[in-house]
Every structure is written in structure tokens, then in C-alpha cells.
Design a protein around this motif. Structure first.
Motif, PDB file in Angstrom:
ATOM      1  N   GLU A 191       0.615  -1.268   0.108  1.00  0.00           N
ATOM      2  CA  GLU A 191       0.110   0.105   0.072  1.00  0.00           C
ATOM      3  C   GLU A 191       0.874   1.328  -0.048  1.00  0.00           C
ATOM      4  OE1 GLU A 191      -3.965  -1.132   2.178  1.00  0.00           O
ATOM      5  OE2 GLU A 191      -2.553  -0.490   3.591  1.00  0.00           O
ATOM      6  N   GLN A 192       2.009   1.275   0.660  1.00  0.00           N
ATOM      7  CA  GLN A 192       2.931   2.302   0.846  1.00  0.00           C
ATOM      8  C   GLN A 192       3.415   2.533  -0.620  1.00  0.00           C
ATOM      9  OE1 GLN A 192       2.808  -0.304   2.490  1.00  0.00           O
ATOM     10  NE2 GLN A 192       2.848  -0.040   4.775  1.00  0.00           N
ATOM     11  N   GLU A 193       3.750   1.782  -1.338  1.00  0.00           N
ATOM     12  CA  GLU A 193       4.422   2.115  -2.609  1.00  0.00           C
ATOM     13  C   GLU A 193       3.768   1.800  -3.971  1.00  0.00           C
ATOM     14  OE1 GLU A 193       8.665   0.498  -2.370  1.00  0.00           O
ATOM     15  OE2 GLU A 193       8.079  -0.397  -0.458  1.00  0.00           O
ATOM     16  N   THR A 194       3.922   2.518  -4.906  1.00  0.00           N
ATOM     17  CA  THR A 194       3.402   2.459  -6.218  1.00  0.00           C
ATOM     18  C   THR A 194       4.061   1.269  -6.955  1.00  0.00           C
ATOM     19  OG1 THR A 194       2.395   4.474  -6.172  1.00  0.00           O
ATOM     20  CG2 THR A 194       2.343   3.342  -8.316  1.00  0.00           C
ATOM     21  N   VAL A 195       3.552   0.061  -7.288  1.00  0.00           N
ATOM     22  CA  VAL A 195       4.399  -0.727  -8.298  1.00  0.00           C
ATOM     23  C   VAL A 195       3.811  -0.689  -9.362  1.00  0.00           C
ATOM     24  CG1 VAL A 195       4.937  -3.183  -8.300  1.00  0.00           C
ATOM     25  CG2 VAL A 195       4.623  -1.952  -5.902  1.00  0.00           C
ATOM     26  N   ASP A 196       4.470  -0.089 -10.432  1.00  0.00           N
ATOM     27  CA  ASP A 196       3.850  -0.053 -11.896  1.00  0.00           C
ATOM     28  C   ASP A 196       3.764  -1.561 -12.279  1.00  0.00           C
ATOM     29  OD1 ASP A 196       6.482  -0.943 -12.942  1.00  0.00           O
ATOM     30  OD2 ASP A 196       7.402   1.217 -12.793  1.00  0.00           O
ATOM     31  N   GLU A 197       3.263  -1.562 -13.495  1.00  0.00           N
ATOM     32  CA  GLU A 197       2.915  -2.737 -14.013  1.00  0.00           C
ATOM     33  C   GLU A 197       4.280  -3.444 -14.716  1.00  0.00           C
ATOM     34  OE1 GLU A 197      -0.104  -4.250 -14.164  1.00  0.00           O
ATOM     35  OE2 GLU A 197      -0.569  -2.599 -12.929  1.00  0.00           O
ATOM     36  N   ALA A 198       5.055  -2.752 -15.132  1.00  0.00           N
ATOM     37  CA  ALA A 198       6.498  -3.481 -15.695  1.00  0.00           C
ATOM     38  C   ALA A 198       7.001  -4.095 -14.289  1.00  0.00           C
ATOM     39  CB  ALA A 198       7.162  -2.331 -16.134  1.00  0.00           C
ATOM     40  N   ALA A 199       7.090  -3.539 -13.397  1.00  0.00           N
ATOM     41  CA  ALA A 199       7.741  -4.035 -12.212  1.00  0.00           C
ATOM     42  C   ALA A 199       7.121  -5.314 -11.837  1.00  0.00           C
ATOM     43  CB  ALA A 199       7.693  -3.168 -10.980  1.00  0.00           C
ATOM     44  N   LYS A 200       5.720  -5.282 -11.852  1.00  0.00           N
ATOM     45  CA  LYS A 200       4.633  -6.390 -11.270  1.00  0.00           C
ATOM     46  C   LYS A 200       4.839  -7.629 -12.209  1.00  0.00           C
ATOM     47  CE  LYS A 200       0.776  -3.852  -9.343  1.00  0.00           C
ATOM     48  NZ  LYS A 200      -0.457  -3.364  -9.554  1.00  0.00           N
ATOM     49  N   ALA A 201       5.126  -7.148 -13.744  1.00  0.00           N
ATOM     50  CA  ALA A 201       5.449  -8.315 -14.649  1.00  0.00           C
ATOM     51  C   ALA A 201       6.730  -9.004 -14.435  1.00  0.00           C
ATOM     52  CB  ALA A 201       5.306  -7.784 -15.952  1.00  0.00           C
ATOM     53  N   GLN A 202       7.665  -8.170 -13.892  1.00  0.00           N
ATOM     54  CA  GLN A 202       8.905  -8.613 -13.761  1.00  0.00           C
ATOM     55  C   GLN A 202       9.105  -9.599 -12.510  1.00  0.00           C
ATOM     56  OE1 GLN A 202      12.242  -5.977 -12.396  1.00  0.00           O
ATOM     57  NE2 GLN A 202      13.601  -6.782 -13.975  1.00  0.00           N
ATOM     58  N   ILE A 203       8.121  -9.087 -11.372  1.00  0.00           N
ATOM     59  CA  ILE A 203       8.126 -10.135 -10.345  1.00  0.00           C
ATOM     60  C   ILE A 203       7.453 -11.493 -10.734  1.00  0.00           C
ATOM     61  CG2 ILE A 203       6.764 -10.340  -8.194  1.00  0.00           C
ATOM     62  CD1 ILE A 203       7.518  -7.373  -7.607  1.00  0.00           C
ATOM     63  N   LEU A 204       6.556 -11.306 -11.521  1.00  0.00           N
ATOM     64  CA  LEU A 204       5.690 -12.603 -11.963  1.00  0.00           C
ATOM     65  C   LEU A 204       6.536 -13.411 -12.696  1.00  0.00           C
ATOM     66  CD1 LEU A 204       2.243 -10.973 -12.848  1.00  0.00           C
ATOM     67  CD2 LEU A 204       2.779 -12.473 -10.740  1.00  0.00           C
ATOM     68  N   GLU A 205       7.475 -13.015 -13.328  1.00  0.00           N
ATOM     69  CA  GLU A 205       8.390 -13.652 -14.186  1.00  0.00           C
ATOM     70  C   GLU A 205       9.175 -14.569 -13.325  1.00  0.00           C
ATOM     71  OE1 GLU A 205      10.424 -11.256 -16.618  1.00  0.00           O
ATOM     72  OE2 GLU A 205       8.813 -10.975 -18.026  1.00  0.00           O
ATOM     73  N   ARG A 206       9.322 -14.209 -12.196  1.00  0.00           N
ATOM     74  CA  ARG A 206      10.370 -14.941 -11.353  1.00  0.00           C
ATOM     75  C   ARG A 206       9.296 -16.027 -10.430  1.00  0.00           C
ATOM     76  NH1 ARG A 206      13.669  -9.780  -8.780  1.00  0.00           N
ATOM     77  NH2 ARG A 206      14.675  -9.054 -11.034  1.00  0.00           N
ATOM     78  N   ILE A 207       8.319 -16.033 -10.442  1.00  0.00           N
ATOM     79  CA  ILE A 207       7.486 -17.009  -9.512  1.00  0.00           C
ATOM     80  C   ILE A 207       7.177 -18.312 -10.493  1.00  0.00           C
ATOM     81  CG2 ILE A 207       5.351 -17.397  -8.434  1.00  0.00           C
ATOM     82  CD1 ILE A 207       5.119 -14.332  -8.183  1.00  0.00           C
ATOM     83  N   PRO A 208       7.735 -19.347 -10.241  1.00  0.00           N
ATOM     84  CA  PRO A 208       7.698 -20.738 -10.725  1.00  0.00           C
ATOM     85  C   PRO A 208       6.091 -20.836 -11.223  1.00  0.00           C
ATOM     86  CG  PRO A 208       9.221 -20.964  -9.274  1.00  0.00           C
ATOM     87  CD  PRO A 208       8.709 -19.750  -9.005  1.00  0.00           C
ATOM     88  N   LEU A 209       5.133 -20.575 -10.194  1.00  0.00           N
ATOM     89  CA  LEU A 209       3.663 -20.723 -10.448  1.00  0.00           C
ATOM     90  C   LEU A 209       2.907 -19.553 -11.284  1.00  0.00           C
ATOM     91  CD1 LEU A 209       2.478 -22.327  -7.143  1.00  0.00           C
ATOM     92  CD2 LEU A 209       3.162 -23.419  -9.119  1.00  0.00           C
ATOM     93  N   ALA A 210       4.131 -18.710 -11.638  1.00  0.00           N
ATOM     94  CA  ALA A 210       3.454 -17.646 -12.434  1.00  0.00           C
ATOM     95  C   ALA A 210       2.068 -16.797 -12.259  1.00  0.00           C
ATOM     96  CB  ALA A 210       3.154 -18.147 -13.880  1.00  0.00           C
ATOM     97  N   ARG A 211       1.910 -16.687 -11.092  1.00  0.00           N
ATOM     98  CA  ARG A 211       0.946 -15.992 -10.701  1.00  0.00           C
ATOM     99  C   ARG A 211       0.926 -15.524  -9.100  1.00  0.00           C
ATOM    100  NH1 ARG A 211      -2.145 -18.914  -6.979  1.00  0.00           N
ATOM    101  NH2 ARG A 211      -2.225 -21.338  -7.086  1.00  0.00           N
ATOM    102  N   THR A 212       0.484 -14.394  -8.601  1.00  0.00           N
ATOM    103  CA  THR A 212       0.437 -14.104  -7.220  1.00  0.00           C
ATOM    104  C   THR A 212      -0.602 -14.999  -6.505  1.00  0.00           C
ATOM    105  OG1 THR A 212      -1.279 -12.335  -7.663  1.00  0.00           O
ATOM    106  CG2 THR A 212       0.748 -11.483  -7.827  1.00  0.00           C
ATOM    107  N   GLY A 213      -0.275 -14.963  -5.059  1.00  0.00           N
ATOM    108  CA  GLY A 213      -1.274 -15.628  -4.157  1.00  0.00           C
ATOM    109  C   GLY A 213      -2.060 -14.905  -3.711  1.00  0.00           C
ATOM    110  N   SER A 214      -3.099 -15.306  -2.755  1.00  0.00           N
ATOM    111  CA  SER A 214      -4.291 -14.624  -2.183  1.00  0.00           C
ATOM    112  C   SER A 214      -3.942 -14.646  -0.703  1.00  0.00           C
ATOM    113  CB  SER A 214      -5.414 -15.190  -2.331  1.00  0.00           C
ATOM    114  OG  SER A 214      -5.610 -16.420  -1.824  1.00  0.00           O
ATOM    115  N   ALA A 215      -4.771 -13.574  -0.141  1.00  0.00           N
ATOM    116  CA  ALA A 215      -4.527 -13.477   1.421  1.00  0.00           C
ATOM    117  C   ALA A 215      -5.153 -14.833   2.014  1.00  0.00           C
ATOM    118  CB  ALA A 215      -5.519 -12.270   2.163  1.00  0.00           C
ATOM    119  N   ASP A 216      -5.927 -15.595   1.380  1.00  0.00           N
ATOM    120  CA  ASP A 216      -6.648 -16.795   1.749  1.00  0.00           C
ATOM    121  C   ASP A 216      -5.607 -17.682   1.750  1.00  0.00           C
ATOM    122  OD1 ASP A 216      -9.275 -15.740   2.174  1.00  0.00           O
ATOM    123  OD2 ASP A 216     -10.001 -16.382   0.480  1.00  0.00           O
TER     124      ASP A 216
END
Length: 247
Positions: A191-216
Motif C-alpha cells: 500500500e505504501q509504494e506504487t508498483v508499476d505494471e512493468a515491475a509487477k510483470a518482472q516479479i511474476l516472471e520470477r514466480i515458478p507458479l506464474a501468478r500472485t497468491g491470495s490472502a486466503d
């Protein structure tokens, strides 16, 4: 019915954890500034099962605050059986721009408060083991406790300390209290930092499951450690889609 105290439970991960633990616990919703959100959650949970949720305020600014919150939580229903140390400050502190206030906020919320709250509740947590079910602490760590995040050296140091605190308390409080940690990966964008779409895409590329998780995903893991893992203590479970393999 057992009683759980979740710090920072008015929003985000803490809110999801409170809802999940409420399935078979009474829950105490700790909040610092989100009084309205905390009360809304309490009302929601009490509508499901009367007198099963309550809200308590604390700044958690030091040992005295932690002791006061512990006393209030114990008085609520006569004891606390589960503690989830979820409250956390998070913001960048690049070298050259960090100051002592930043240090105090990040170390205070992520390491100091969990220790002093655990200490203040240790006797109550252990008391429940007389019924054959051990007390339980779950600390909210971070995958960056082991692999640092750029521009966040103080936060990463605080979470690294929390990981060691988890292991130390697991030894100190055994056999009557189990202590574990959950280390989230990319679950909710900050919430405290703005993460642009390019940065989000870069993070997702490093996740083997290729997606973010959920609070659940986090909440279910916490509930597993609390309710379904009587022989697990001193462990840190990464819930990150495998991202820790690729940082």
C-alpha cells in the motif's frame, strides 16, 4: 473454544487470518489506527456466532503497550491460546536516506513487539496445554528475511530477526507452546509504494507458479499451523509460489 489474538487484523492479511481462525476460535482483532474497519469485522463475525469476536486497540510501541494488550486480551475470555504476530510496518529505507525513526518503526513492529507480546502471553499460551492441545504462536515473516530486497535493508533485517526469534521461542517455550512462522511472497501489492505494471510483470516472471497468491493462501496456512500441525514447531513455511527459488 480456544481464543486467538491476531495483531494488525483490521485489514489485508490480518483480516483474512481472523476470518479463517474464526471458523473454530474466538478471535481478538488488534488494530492500531483502523478502528472502523476493525469494528466492521467484529460485527461481521459476531453475526455468524455471537460473542466470538472483539476488537482491542494498541500502538504496540513498546513493551508496556504489549503487556497492556496482553492483559486486555486475557481478560476478554479468560485466556489467549493462539497468538498471530501479523502487525508490520513496511517501507523502503535506502542507505543514505534512512534515519533512527525508520529503524525504530521497522524493528519495533516486526521484531520488538512480537517478542514482548509473546513474552507477556507465554503463561496464558502454555496454560491451554493442560487440556492436551499446545498453545501456539505464528509469526508473519517474509521470504526476504533470507534474500534481501533492494532498498529495504532495515525491514529485511527485522524479518530476519523475526525468523530467528521464531526458532528461539520454539525452543524456549517448548513443550507447552509451539512457535512457527509463515513467509509470504507476492500476495498483496504494498500500500505504501506504487508498483508499476512493468515491475509487477518482472516479479511474476520470477514466480515458478506464474501468478500472485491470495490472502486466503496465507490464512489457510496459518490455520494449518494452529489447528492441524501438533508436531510442527520452529519452522518457517514459505507461501510464495516458489519465488524464493528464483530471487
Amino acid at each position: 473454544m480456544r481464543n486467538a489474538l491476531i495483531t494488525g487484523a483490521a485489514a489485508r492479511l490480518g483480516r483474512a487470518i481472523a476470518r479463517e481462525l474464526h471458523r473454530d476460535h474466538r478471535v481478538i482483532i488488534h488494530y492500531r489506527s483502523s478502528a472502523t474497519a476493525a469494528q466492521q469485522l467484529v460485527d461481521e463475525l459476531n453475526a455468524i456466532r455471537p460473542d466470538s469476536a472483539a476488537a482491542l486497540h494498541s500502538e504496540l510501541a513498546g513493551a508496556a503497550d504489549c503487556e497492556q494488550l496482553a492483559e486486555q486480551a486475557i481478560r476478554q475470555w479468560g485466556g489467549v491460546d493462539v497468538l498471530v504476530n501479523n502487525a508490520s510496518a513496511f517501507f523502503p529505507t535506502p542507505v543514505g536516506r534512512a534515519n533512527e525513526d525508520h529503524w525504530d518503526q521497522l524493528i519495533g513492529s516486526n521484531l520488538k513487539a512480537p517478542f514482548f507480546l509473546s513474552q507477556a502471553l507465554a503463561e496464558s499460551l502454555a496454560r491451554g496445554s493442560n487440556s492436551g492441545i499446545s498453545g501456539c504462536i505464528v509469526n508473519m515473516a517474509d521470504i526476504h528475511a533470507e534474500r534481501p530486497m533492494p532498498r529495504h535493508p532495515i525491514y529485511c533485517a527485522a524479518k530476519a530477526g523475526l525468523v530467528m526469534l521464531t526458532k528461539s521461542l520454539a525452543l524456549e517455550l517448548a513443550p507447552r507452546v509451539r512457535v512457527n512462522a509463515v513467509a509470504p511472497g507476492a500476495i498483496l501489492w504494498p500500500e505504501q509504494e506504487t508498483v508499476d505494471e512493468a515491475a509487477k510483470a518482472q516479479i511474476l516472471e520470477r514466480i515458478p507458479l506464474a501468478r500472485t497468491g491470495s490472502a486466503d493462501d496465507i490464512a489457510r496456512t496459518v490455520r494449518f499451523l494452529v489447528s492441524e500441525a501438533p508436531y510442527i514447531s520452529g519452522q518457517v513455511i514459505a507461501v510464495d509460489g516458489g519465488r524464493n527459488l528464483n530471487i
